[in-house]
Design a protein around this motif. Structure first.
Motif, PDB file in Angstrom:
ATOM      1  N   ASP A 173      -4.706 -18.757   2.334  1.00  0.00           N
ATOM      2  CA  ASP A 173      -5.495 -17.642   1.815  1.00  0.00           C
ATOM      3  C   ASP A 173      -4.917 -17.177   0.480  1.00  0.00           C
ATOM      4  O   ASP A 173      -3.725 -16.862   0.381  1.00  0.00           O
ATOM      5  N   LEU A 174      -5.784 -17.134  -0.554  1.00  0.00           N
ATOM      6  CA  LEU A 174      -5.346 -16.832  -1.918  1.00  0.00           C
ATOM      7  C   LEU A 174      -6.148 -15.690  -2.527  1.00  0.00           C
ATOM      8  O   LEU A 174      -7.355 -15.575  -2.299  1.00  0.00           O
ATOM      9  N   PHE A 175      -5.468 -14.886  -3.345  1.00  0.00           N
ATOM     10  CA  PHE A 175      -6.140 -13.831  -4.098  1.00  0.00           C
ATOM     11  C   PHE A 175      -6.018 -14.117  -5.588  1.00  0.00           C
ATOM     12  O   PHE A 175      -5.588 -15.193  -5.990  1.00  0.00           O
ATOM     13  N   GLY A 176      -6.435 -13.164  -6.408  1.00  0.00           N
ATOM     14  CA  GLY A 176      -6.573 -13.430  -7.833  1.00  0.00           C
ATOM     15  C   GLY A 176      -5.552 -12.749  -8.714  1.00  0.00           C
ATOM     16  O   GLY A 176      -4.363 -12.721  -8.398  1.00  0.00           O
ATOM     17  N   THR A 177      -6.032 -12.159  -9.807  1.00  0.00           N
ATOM     18  CA  THR A 177      -5.138 -11.687 -10.866  1.00  0.00           C
ATOM     19  C   THR A 177      -4.379 -10.416 -10.504  1.00  0.00           C
ATOM     20  O   THR A 177      -3.538  -9.971 -11.280  1.00  0.00           O
ATOM     21  N   ALA A 178      -4.640  -9.829  -9.339  1.00  0.00           N
ATOM     22  CA  ALA A 178      -3.841  -8.679  -8.911  1.00  0.00           C
ATOM     23  C   ALA A 178      -2.414  -9.104  -8.600  1.00  0.00           C
ATOM     24  O   ALA A 178      -1.477  -8.299  -8.686  1.00  0.00           O
ATOM     25  N   GLY A 179      -2.227 -10.363  -8.240  1.00  0.00           N
ATOM     26  CA  GLY A 179      -0.890 -10.875  -7.959  1.00  0.00           C
ATOM     27  C   GLY A 179      -0.307 -10.299  -6.682  1.00  0.00           C
ATOM     28  O   GLY A 179      -0.973  -9.622  -5.903  1.00  0.00           O
ATOM     29  N   GLY A 180       0.972 -10.596  -6.457  1.00  0.00           N
ATOM     30  CA  GLY A 180       1.650 -10.085  -5.277  1.00  0.00           C
ATOM     31  C   GLY A 180       1.233 -10.814  -4.014  1.00  0.00           C
ATOM     32  O   GLY A 180       0.657 -11.899  -4.048  1.00  0.00           O
ATOM     33  N   LEU A 181       1.546 -10.192  -2.889  1.00  0.00           N
ATOM     34  CA  LEU A 181       1.235 -10.764  -1.576  1.00  0.00           C
ATOM     35  C   LEU A 181       0.255  -9.853  -0.857  1.00  0.00           C
ATOM     36  O   LEU A 181       0.550  -8.696  -0.596  1.00  0.00           O
ATOM     37  N   MET A 182      -0.905 -10.380  -0.547  1.00  0.00           N
ATOM     38  CA  MET A 182      -1.922  -9.639   0.198  1.00  0.00           C
ATOM     39  C   MET A 182      -2.145 -10.344   1.529  1.00  0.00           C
ATOM     40  O   MET A 182      -2.438 -11.535   1.567  1.00  0.00           O
ATOM     41  N   GLU A 183      -2.044  -9.588   2.614  1.00  0.00           N
ATOM     42  CA  GLU A 183      -2.051 -10.178   3.942  1.00  0.00           C
ATOM     43  C   GLU A 183      -3.277  -9.820   4.772  1.00  0.00           C
ATOM     44  O   GLU A 183      -3.478 -10.387   5.849  1.00  0.00           O
ATOM     45  N   PHE A 184      -4.103  -8.892   4.294  1.00  0.00           N
ATOM     46  CA  PHE A 184      -5.125  -8.337   5.180  1.00  0.00           C
ATOM     47  C   PHE A 184      -6.172  -9.359   5.604  1.00  0.00           C
ATOM     48  O   PHE A 184      -6.668  -9.306   6.733  1.00  0.00           O
ATOM     49  N   ARG A 185      -6.544 -10.300   4.732  1.00  0.00           N
ATOM     50  CA  ARG A 185      -7.563 -11.277   5.131  1.00  0.00           C
ATOM     51  C   ARG A 185      -6.952 -12.358   6.022  1.00  0.00           C
ATOM     52  O   ARG A 185      -7.588 -12.808   6.990  1.00  0.00           O
ATOM     53  N   ALA A 186      -5.731 -12.783   5.717  1.00  0.00           N
ATOM     54  CA  ALA A 186      -5.078 -13.805   6.542  1.00  0.00           C
ATOM     55  C   ALA A 186      -4.837 -13.295   7.962  1.00  0.00           C
ATOM     56  O   ALA A 186      -5.031 -14.029   8.940  1.00  0.00           O
ATOM     57  N   SER A 187      -4.412 -12.045   8.090  1.00  0.00           N
ATOM     58  CA  SER A 187      -4.179 -11.489   9.430  1.00  0.00           C
ATOM     59  C   SER A 187      -5.487 -11.400  10.205  1.00  0.00           C
ATOM     60  O   SER A 187      -5.517 -11.610  11.426  1.00  0.00           O
ATOM     61  N   LEU A 188      -6.571 -11.103   9.509  1.00  0.00           N
ATOM     62  CA  LEU A 188      -7.870 -11.016  10.164  1.00  0.00           C
ATOM     63  C   LEU A 188      -8.379 -12.408  10.549  1.00  0.00           C
ATOM     64  O   LEU A 188      -8.979 -12.588  11.622  1.00  0.00           O
ATOM     65  N   LEU A 189      -8.132 -13.398   9.700  1.00  0.00           N
ATOM     66  CA  LEU A 189      -8.506 -14.771  10.046  1.00  0.00           C
ATOM     67  C   LEU A 189      -7.738 -15.245  11.283  1.00  0.00           C
ATOM     68  O   LEU A 189      -8.302 -15.921  12.154  1.00  0.00           O
ATOM     69  N   ALA A 190      -6.462 -14.889  11.358  1.00  0.00           N
ATOM     70  CA  ALA A 190      -5.670 -15.245  12.544  1.00  0.00           C
ATOM     71  C   ALA A 190      -6.221 -14.549  13.780  1.00  0.00           C
ATOM     72  O   ALA A 190      -6.177 -15.101  14.891  1.00  0.00           O
ATOM     73  N   SER A 191      -6.738 -13.356  13.600  1.00  0.00           N
ATOM     74  CA  SER A 191      -7.334 -12.626  14.719  1.00  0.00           C
ATOM     75  C   SER A 191      -8.577 -13.331  15.238  1.00  0.00           C
ATOM     76  O   SER A 191      -9.025 -13.065  16.356  1.00  0.00           O
ATOM     77  N   HIS A 192      -9.144 -14.210  14.421  1.00  0.00           N
ATOM     78  CA  HIS A 192     -10.316 -14.990  14.821  1.00  0.00           C
ATOM     79  C   HIS A 192      -9.953 -16.444  15.134  1.00  0.00           C
ATOM     80  O   HIS A 192     -10.844 -17.303  15.195  1.00  0.00           O
TER      81      HIS A 192
END
Length: 426
Positions: A173-192
């Motif tokens: 799971d990748l995000f864009g120019t905001a950079g850093g580490l974002m986990e909210f979509r990956a954690s939700l995908l794991a929930s599914h």
């Protein structure tokens, strides 16, 4: 008959962030005007809030699933409008903040619902005592999902492991120019049910500060690492990305072995801004024409900076996804102010008009902006952009953006299920 005082209830009380809840106000007088306010402490200490006006029915009830809001931050029947219409509080220390990016996914977000008598202007709401209040706990992570930080070699990120025995199909799971580490979509995908790797690639820990030069071998290392995980199902993996992360996802599935599918969310369909490299090959990005940039309502708009690009003559910035054997799902928002999504689609159709070996589906969303996030997330049309250190316009209107977020999320889960489960049975 004794009439009890007003009450507000939300069900279920504990719920995943992508699930609808029912909000019901009872015990009111017939045809009573009320204000409902929702608020939450989001990322860091910022407060996000919404307010809306309703009038109770003849039985003194307001049911957000069937009744129309008459004013406030939205109107009409919007069962989850109290969440999707949330805006940053004017009292926040940070201007133009966004709720989702760096939220601690292991903690439920506490959304407070307050009901007030009369239709109140925002300045009066905090001065009044609510008739009734309640709290709903919305989470980005389901019970049993395990969070596993990754600091392996140069890889930085977090793997989320679904509950159960496994093995599980895997996605990066990748995000864009905001950079850093974002986990909210990956954690939700794991929930599914997907083994998900939230992968940082710049502006995090000891990674490079910018994404001007991107070595795709870094992402190949991440793919190999994820495939070797003890919970990963055998076979190729998927990749999902938004904005520049979408361009990376598209490129990986086009040129790097081991990726069977890519979900691209409002990602440029050619290399832009950065330079991609992979095993001696280089894709120099197309530069923005900054003379076409403009300011709209105190926010910078970049969507027209590539208007002069010829989709038939992209040179080395072209991504030959049509020649791959991978599967692609593209989402483009028609009201995106960050990129020219019409141009991006023309590029795709131009390449698909040639001989192709890939599978491809393109879905467009009218009225939606750039930042398509999981369902029932607040629409963020204006946020502070780290890349330029200025407020940036992302586009879209609240109602259609919310509809696009719900629709696209359902499409993503359906698509991943088809790729990893339905086709595996053939």
């Amino acid at each position: 008959m004794e009439r009890h005082g007003p009450t507000v209830s939300v069900s279920p009380v504990h719920v995943l962030i992508d699930k609808e809840v029912r909000i019901l106000v009872g015990g009111l007088k017939a045809n009573q005007n009320i204000t409902i306010r929702s608020w939450v402490n989001g990322d860091k200490t910022d407060i996000f809030e919404s307010y809306v006006y309703y009038t109770s029915d003849n039985n003194g009830i307001v049911d957000l699933r069937r009744q129309s809001a008459t004013g406030g931050l939205y109107t009409g029947v919007q069962p989850m409008g109290l969440f999707t219409s949330m805006i940053p509080s004017p009292n926040n220390d940070r201007a133009h903040s966004r709720m989702s990016p760096k939220v601690d996914v292991e903690k439920s977000l506490e959304f407070h619902i307050d009901v007030y008598d009369l239709h109140l202007v925002p300045e009066l709401i905090n001065r009044c005592v609510p008739l009734s209040s309640t709290t709903v706990y919305r989470s980005y992570i389901a019970p049993g999902v395990k969070r596993q930080p990754v600091r392996n070699g140069r890889l930085r990120g977090t793997i989320f492991i679904p509950p159960g025995k496994g093995p599980f199909p895997a996605v990066i799971d990748l995000f864009g120019t905001a950079g850093g580490l974002m986990e909210f979509r990956a954690s939700l995908l794991a929930s599914h049910g997907y083994l998900s790797f939230a992968l940082a690639y710049f502006a995090h820990d000891d990674l490079p500060l910018s994404a001007v030069d991107l070595d795709l071998e870094y992402f190949e290392e991440a793919k190999d690492y994820l495939k070797e995980h003890h919970s990963a199902a055998k076979g190729d993996i998927g990749v999902i990305g938004v904005s520049v992360g979408g361009t990376i996802a598209m490129t990986l599935a086009s040129y790097v072995e081991g990726f069977k599918c890519a979900v691209v969310i409002n990602g440029p369909s050619f290399v832009q801004y950065a330079t991609f490299t992979y095993k001696g090959r280089s894709w120099p990005g197309v530069d923005n024409d900054m003379n076409r940039m403009y300011v709209e309502n105190n926010g910078v708009v970049f969507g027209s900076c590539l208007d002069s690009v010829d989709e038939n003559n992209l040179g080395d910035a072209e991504i030959e996804f049509h020649k791959s054997k991978s599967s692609f799902l593209f989402f483009y928002s028609e009201a995106d102010k960050a990129i020219n999504t019409e141009l991006m689609q023309r590029v795709l159709h131009h390449l698909l008009s040639k001989e192709k070996t890939c599978e491809c589906k393109i879905i467009t969303h009218p009225g939606a902006g750039h930042l398509l996030e999981p369902p029932y997330s607040p629409h963020a049309p204006l946020t502070h952009a780290k890349l330029i250190n200025l407020p940036q316009r992302w586009g879209g209107n609240s109602k259609q953006h919310a509809e696009a977020q719900l629709s696209s999320w359902k499409e993503i889960l359906k698509y991943l299920n088809e790729v990893f489960y339905s086709r595996a049975k053939l």
